[in-house]
Design an enzyme around this catalytic site. Sequence first.
Site, PDB file in Angstrom:
ATOM      1  N   LEU A  35       0.837  -1.207   0.000  1.00 33.75           N
ATOM      2  CA  LEU A  35       0.000   0.000   0.000  1.00 33.75           C
ATOM      3  C   LEU A  35       0.868   1.251   0.000  1.00 33.75           C
ATOM      4  N   ILE A  59       7.367  -6.828  -0.501  1.00 36.67           N
ATOM      5  CA  ILE A  59       7.906  -8.014  -1.182  1.00 36.67           C
ATOM      6  C   ILE A  59       9.391  -8.219  -0.878  1.00 36.67           C
ATOM      7  N   GLU A  81       7.379  -0.349  -8.367  1.00 37.24           N
ATOM      8  CA  GLU A  81       7.258   1.090  -8.598  1.00 37.24           C
ATOM      9  C   GLU A  81       7.090   1.199 -10.105  1.00 37.24           C
ATOM     10  N   THR A 121       7.135  -5.283 -18.712  1.00 35.05           N
ATOM     11  CA  THR A 121       6.660  -4.219 -19.595  1.00 35.05           C
ATOM     12  C   THR A 121       7.387  -4.237 -20.937  1.00 35.05           C
ATOM     13  N   ASP A 122       6.726  -3.703 -21.959  1.00 29.26           N
ATOM     14  CA  ASP A 122       7.387  -3.564 -23.265  1.00 29.26           C
ATOM     15  C   ASP A 122       8.515  -2.537 -23.225  1.00 29.26           C
ATOM     16  N   GLU A 123       8.535  -1.702 -22.174  1.00 26.94           N
ATOM     17  CA  GLU A 123       9.552  -0.647 -22.120  1.00 26.94           C
ATOM     18  C   GLU A 123      10.974  -1.189 -21.988  1.00 26.94           C
ATOM     19  N   TYR A 148      12.972   3.590 -14.351  1.00 21.84           N
ATOM     20  CA  TYR A 148      11.915   2.581 -14.203  1.00 21.84           C
ATOM     21  C   TYR A 148      12.159   1.393 -15.116  1.00 21.84           C
ATOM     22  N   SER A 149      12.298   1.653 -16.430  1.00 22.09           N
ATOM     23  CA  SER A 149      12.367   0.515 -17.359  1.00 22.09           C
ATOM     24  C   SER A 149      13.668  -0.267 -17.191  1.00 22.09           C
ATOM     25  N   LYS A 152      13.006  -2.680 -14.421  1.00 22.59           N
ATOM     26  CA  LYS A 152      12.153  -3.785 -14.895  1.00 22.59           C
ATOM     27  C   LYS A 152      12.986  -4.746 -15.754  1.00 22.59           C
ATOM     28  N   GLN A 192      -5.948  12.816 -17.474  1.00 26.17           N
ATOM     29  CA  GLN A 192      -6.699  13.734 -18.340  1.00 26.17           C
ATOM     30  C   GLN A 192      -8.198  13.660 -18.053  1.00 26.17           C
ATOM     31  N   LYS A 203      -3.156  17.881 -20.004  1.00 29.74           N
ATOM     32  CA  LYS A 203      -1.746  18.256 -20.193  1.00 29.74           C
ATOM     33  C   LYS A 203      -1.054  17.239 -21.091  1.00 29.74           C
ATOM     34  N   ASN A 247      -0.400  10.269 -28.493  1.00 32.28           N
ATOM     35  CA  ASN A 247      -0.958  10.892 -27.287  1.00 32.28           C
ATOM     36  C   ASN A 247      -1.921  12.027 -27.629  1.00 32.28           C
ATOM     37  N   ASP A 270       8.120  18.509 -21.830  1.00 30.75           N
ATOM     38  CA  ASP A 270       8.223  17.096 -22.203  1.00 30.75           C
ATOM     39  C   ASP A 270       8.951  16.301 -21.110  1.00 30.75           C
TER      40      ASP A 270
HETATM   41  P1  NAD Z   1       0.705   0.423  -9.788  1.00 30.40           P
HETATM   42  O1  NAD Z   1       1.732   1.443  -9.458  1.00 30.40           O
HETATM   43  O2  NAD Z   1      -0.697   0.865 -10.049  1.00 30.40           O
HETATM   44  O3  NAD Z   1       0.616  -0.666  -8.630  1.00 30.40           O
HETATM   45  C1  NAD Z   1       1.742  -1.199  -8.009  1.00 30.40           C
HETATM   46  C2  NAD Z   1       1.296  -1.878  -6.707  1.00 30.40           C
HETATM   47  O4  NAD Z   1       2.453  -2.481  -6.109  1.00 30.40           O
HETATM   48  C3  NAD Z   1       0.692  -0.928  -5.685  1.00 30.40           C
HETATM   49  O5  NAD Z   1      -0.487  -1.486  -5.131  1.00 30.40           O
HETATM   50  C4  NAD Z   1       1.780  -0.801  -4.629  1.00 30.40           C
HETATM   51  O6  NAD Z   1       1.276  -0.537  -3.327  1.00 30.40           O
HETATM   52  C5  NAD Z   1       2.455  -2.164  -4.728  1.00 30.40           C
HETATM   53  N1  NAD Z   1       3.845  -2.142  -4.249  1.00 30.40           N
HETATM   54  C6  NAD Z   1       4.824  -1.263  -4.608  1.00 30.40           C
HETATM   55  N2  NAD Z   1       5.973  -1.568  -3.963  1.00 30.40           N
HETATM   56  C7  NAD Z   1       5.720  -2.674  -3.206  1.00 30.40           C
HETATM   57  C8  NAD Z   1       6.502  -3.480  -2.352  1.00 30.40           C
HETATM   58  N3  NAD Z   1       7.795  -3.190  -2.111  1.00 30.40           N
HETATM   59  N4  NAD Z   1       5.926  -4.541  -1.751  1.00 30.40           N
HETATM   60  C9  NAD Z   1       4.609  -4.844  -1.981  1.00 30.40           C
HETATM   61  N5  NAD Z   1       3.822  -4.115  -2.778  1.00 30.40           N
HETATM   62  C10 NAD Z   1       4.364  -3.037  -3.394  1.00 30.40           C
HETATM   63  O7  NAD Z   1       1.291  -0.390 -11.015  1.00 30.40           O
HETATM   64  P2  NAD Z   1       0.546  -1.049 -12.264  1.00 30.40           P
HETATM   65  O8  NAD Z   1       0.414  -0.035 -13.324  1.00 30.40           O
HETATM   66  O9  NAD Z   1      -0.624  -1.789 -11.777  1.00 30.40           O
HETATM   67  O10 NAD Z   1       1.678  -2.083 -12.728  1.00 30.40           O
HETATM   68  C11 NAD Z   1       1.719  -3.399 -12.173  1.00 30.40           C
HETATM   69  C12 NAD Z   1       2.814  -4.187 -12.852  1.00 30.40           C
HETATM   70  O11 NAD Z   1       2.560  -4.236 -14.260  1.00 30.40           O
HETATM   71  C13 NAD Z   1       4.209  -3.575 -12.702  1.00 30.40           C
HETATM   72  O12 NAD Z   1       5.129  -4.625 -12.524  1.00 30.40           O
HETATM   73  C14 NAD Z   1       4.439  -2.867 -14.034  1.00 30.40           C
HETATM   74  O13 NAD Z   1       5.809  -2.810 -14.338  1.00 30.40           O
HETATM   75  C15 NAD Z   1       3.694  -3.785 -14.984  1.00 30.40           C
HETATM   76  N6  NAD Z   1       3.179  -3.175 -16.209  1.00 30.40           N
HETATM   77  C16 NAD Z   1       2.396  -2.064 -16.158  1.00 30.40           C
HETATM   78  C17 NAD Z   1       1.843  -1.556 -17.334  1.00 30.40           C
HETATM   79  C18 NAD Z   1       0.927  -0.355 -17.319  1.00 30.40           C
HETATM   80  O14 NAD Z   1       0.500   0.098 -18.381  1.00 30.40           O
HETATM   81  N7  NAD Z   1       0.575   0.202 -16.179  1.00 30.40           N
HETATM   82  C19 NAD Z   1       2.138  -2.169 -18.556  1.00 30.40           C
HETATM   83  C20 NAD Z   1       2.968  -3.312 -18.579  1.00 30.40           C
HETATM   84  C21 NAD Z   1       3.476  -3.807 -17.393  1.00 30.40           C
HETATM   85  O1  DAU Z   2       4.405   0.488 -21.857  1.00 30.52           O
HETATM   86  C1  DAU Z   2       4.095  -0.021 -20.601  1.00 30.52           C
HETATM   87  C2  DAU Z   2       4.283   1.066 -19.557  1.00 30.52           C
HETATM   88  O2  DAU Z   2       3.180   1.955 -19.710  1.00 30.52           O
HETATM   89  C3  DAU Z   2       4.340   0.513 -18.135  1.00 30.52           C
HETATM   90  O3  DAU Z   2       5.497  -0.255 -17.996  1.00 30.52           O
HETATM   91  C4  DAU Z   2       4.353   1.638 -17.092  1.00 30.52           C
HETATM   92  O4  DAU Z   2       4.291   1.105 -15.799  1.00 30.52           O
HETATM   93  C5  DAU Z   2       3.159   2.535 -17.346  1.00 30.52           C
HETATM   94  O5  DAU Z   2       3.185   3.638 -16.461  1.00 30.52           O
HETATM   95  C6  DAU Z   2       3.160   3.024 -18.785  1.00 30.52           C
HETATM   96  O6  DAU Z   2       4.299   3.889 -19.029  1.00 30.52           O
HETATM   97  P1  DAU Z   2       4.168   5.256 -19.864  1.00 30.52           P
HETATM   98  O7  DAU Z   2       5.264   6.143 -19.433  1.00 30.52           O
HETATM   99  O8  DAU Z   2       3.973   4.970 -21.303  1.00 30.52           O
HETATM  100  O9  DAU Z   2       2.731   5.754 -19.276  1.00 30.52           O
HETATM  101  P2  DAU Z   2       2.191   7.167 -18.791  1.00 30.52           P
HETATM  102  O10 DAU Z   2       0.748   6.977 -18.488  1.00 30.52           O
HETATM  103  O11 DAU Z   2       3.038   7.803 -17.751  1.00 30.52           O
HETATM  104  O12 DAU Z   2       2.314   8.068 -20.128  1.00 30.52           O
HETATM  105  C7  DAU Z   2       1.752   7.647 -21.357  1.00 30.52           C
HETATM  106  C8  DAU Z   2       2.167   8.655 -22.420  1.00 30.52           C
HETATM  107  O13 DAU Z   2       1.519   9.907 -22.166  1.00 30.52           O
HETATM  108  C9  DAU Z   2       3.654   8.963 -22.434  1.00 30.52           C
HETATM  109  O14 DAU Z   2       4.064   9.178 -23.767  1.00 30.52           O
HETATM  110  C10 DAU Z   2       3.770  10.267 -21.634  1.00 30.52           C
HETATM  111  C11 DAU Z   2       2.484  10.962 -21.965  1.00 30.52           C
HETATM  112  N1  DAU Z   2       1.903  11.852 -20.929  1.00 30.52           N
HETATM  113  C12 DAU Z   2       1.815  11.382 -19.663  1.00 30.52           C
HETATM  114  C13 DAU Z   2       1.223  12.144 -18.681  1.00 30.52           C
HETATM  115  C14 DAU Z   2       1.108  11.658 -17.245  1.00 30.52           C
HETATM  116  C15 DAU Z   2       1.388  13.097 -21.297  1.00 30.52           C
HETATM  117  O15 DAU Z   2       1.455  13.524 -22.464  1.00 30.52           O
HETATM  118  N2  DAU Z   2       0.792  13.848 -20.323  1.00 30.52           N
HETATM  119  C16 DAU Z   2       0.673  13.427 -19.031  1.00 30.52           C
HETATM  120  O16 DAU Z   2       0.104  14.171 -18.198  1.00 30.52           O
END
Ligand code: NAD
Ligand code: DAU
Length: 332
Positions: A35, A59, A81, A121-123, A148-149, A152, A192, A203, A247, A270
């Site tokens: 949390l 974890i 994270e 992630t694809d990143e 971040y990436s 990962k 947004q 934004k 975007n 940016d």
């Molecule tokens: P999120 O930030 O919404 O959720 C992360 C969760 O992990 C939270 O509930 C947080 O409390 C918990 N957490 C963080 N650190 C922790 C720790 N040390 N111990 C236990 N719990 C912890 O993230 P999300 O967007 O749901 O992403 C989840 C997973 O999917 C991640 O591994 C991310 O890399 C991957 N992923 C996300 C996306 C995306 O578009 N959001 C795409 C591809 C992969």
């Molecule tokens: O591709 C998978 C990834 O997608 C995951 O691994 C990450 O956990 C997840 O957060 C996401 O990463 P991005 O950086 O692509 O997502 P984000 O939502 O932060 O931003 C999406 C796109 O929008 C990116 O090009 C940045 C842009 N952006 C983001 C924000 C927050 C804006 O233009 N304005 C904004 O306010």
Amino acid sequence: MARILVTGGAGFIGSNFVHHLVDTTDHDVVVLDKLTYAGNRASLDGLPAGRVEFVRGDIADAGLVDELFGRVDSVVHYAAESHNDNSLHDPRPFLDTNIIGTYTLLEAARRHDRRFHHISTDEVYGDLELDDPARFTETTPYNPSSPYSSTKAGSDLLVRAWVRSFGVRATISNCSNNYGPYQHVEKFIPRQITNVLRGIRPKLYGAGENVRDWIHADDHSSAVLTILDRGTIGETYLIGADGEENNKDVVELILELMGLPRDAYDHVTDRAGHDLRYAIDSTKLRTELGWLPRYGDFRAGLESTIAWYRDNESWWAPSKDATEAFYATKGQ
Ligand code: NAD
Ligand code: DAU
């Protein structure tokens, strides 16, 4: 019937997965979640207490992790994270959770011989040019851009090493950008939508030409369940739903769907090192395991996501002011 440990199950995609498990299987679930600011216990509201146990913890806490692995059949690891912008501001928690946390889980999987699925992630593959016909596949070389990436990518490599060196029964999936309910308001689409609901202009970073490959979180969940059930140990599967959008188009569509002029947004500073384009080729998952996405229509998926945020202000409102205050310090 099995008992599955879901790390990060109170986060965006983890909570969607827990709902999906309860709705579509008879498995029981143990959620382990710290949390952090990104976790929300309310994302699991309404789930049957007899099937979903919630444990608050880290974890990277080896003792707690060991106890939990002792009483489950398999583990799906979402905890991380997850926000690029935060990783540019303060990378340390990304190392602690994404690297040390994953290492701690792998050691427990090894000790207890538990089936382990790692969510990534694809990143990890870096980015593509806008006019490049190529998409990422399972053999694309790793080339991450952000703190971040890179963490990962590091966690994926740990999983591969624990499979090869210690025989851990693990699979990995790398998914593209998810959207849907329960996503934190720091992320692009919910930021947004909730800006519009609050009367704030959306934004857009830079010119908004960056492309993301959108998939509904429920399609991500069905893909993960497919891999858990039928995936080959040691293999990586890319998850994507052919959802490339830039975007600028996404912001304009949100404005249109919410009844505002399509140009009612601001261009802001940016992101440093901003990846240009992600695109997933999920042929392997589709042909080898027979998975298909169900949410093909991005416009319809966005409409239902907008409706969810309209109907669930009490879920997101507590995080909104602090999130916007943080962005304001960076001119975003
Ligand atoms: P999120 O930030 O919404 O959720 C992360 C969760 O992990 C939270 O509930 C947080 O409390 C918990 N957490 C963080 N650190 C922790 C720790 N040390 N111990 C236990 N719990 C912890 O993230 P999300 O967007 O749901 O992403 C989840 C997973 O999917 C991640 O591994 C991310 O890399 C991957 N992923 C996300 C996306 C995306 O578009 N959001 C795409 C591809 C992969
Ligand atoms: O591709 C998978 C990834 O997608 C995951 O691994 C990450 O956990 C997840 O957060 C996401 O990463 P991005 O950086 O692509 O997502 P984000 O939502 O932060 O931003 C999406 C796109 O929008 C990116 O090009 C940045 C842009 N952006 C983001 C924000 C927050 C804006 O233009 N304005 C904004 O306010």
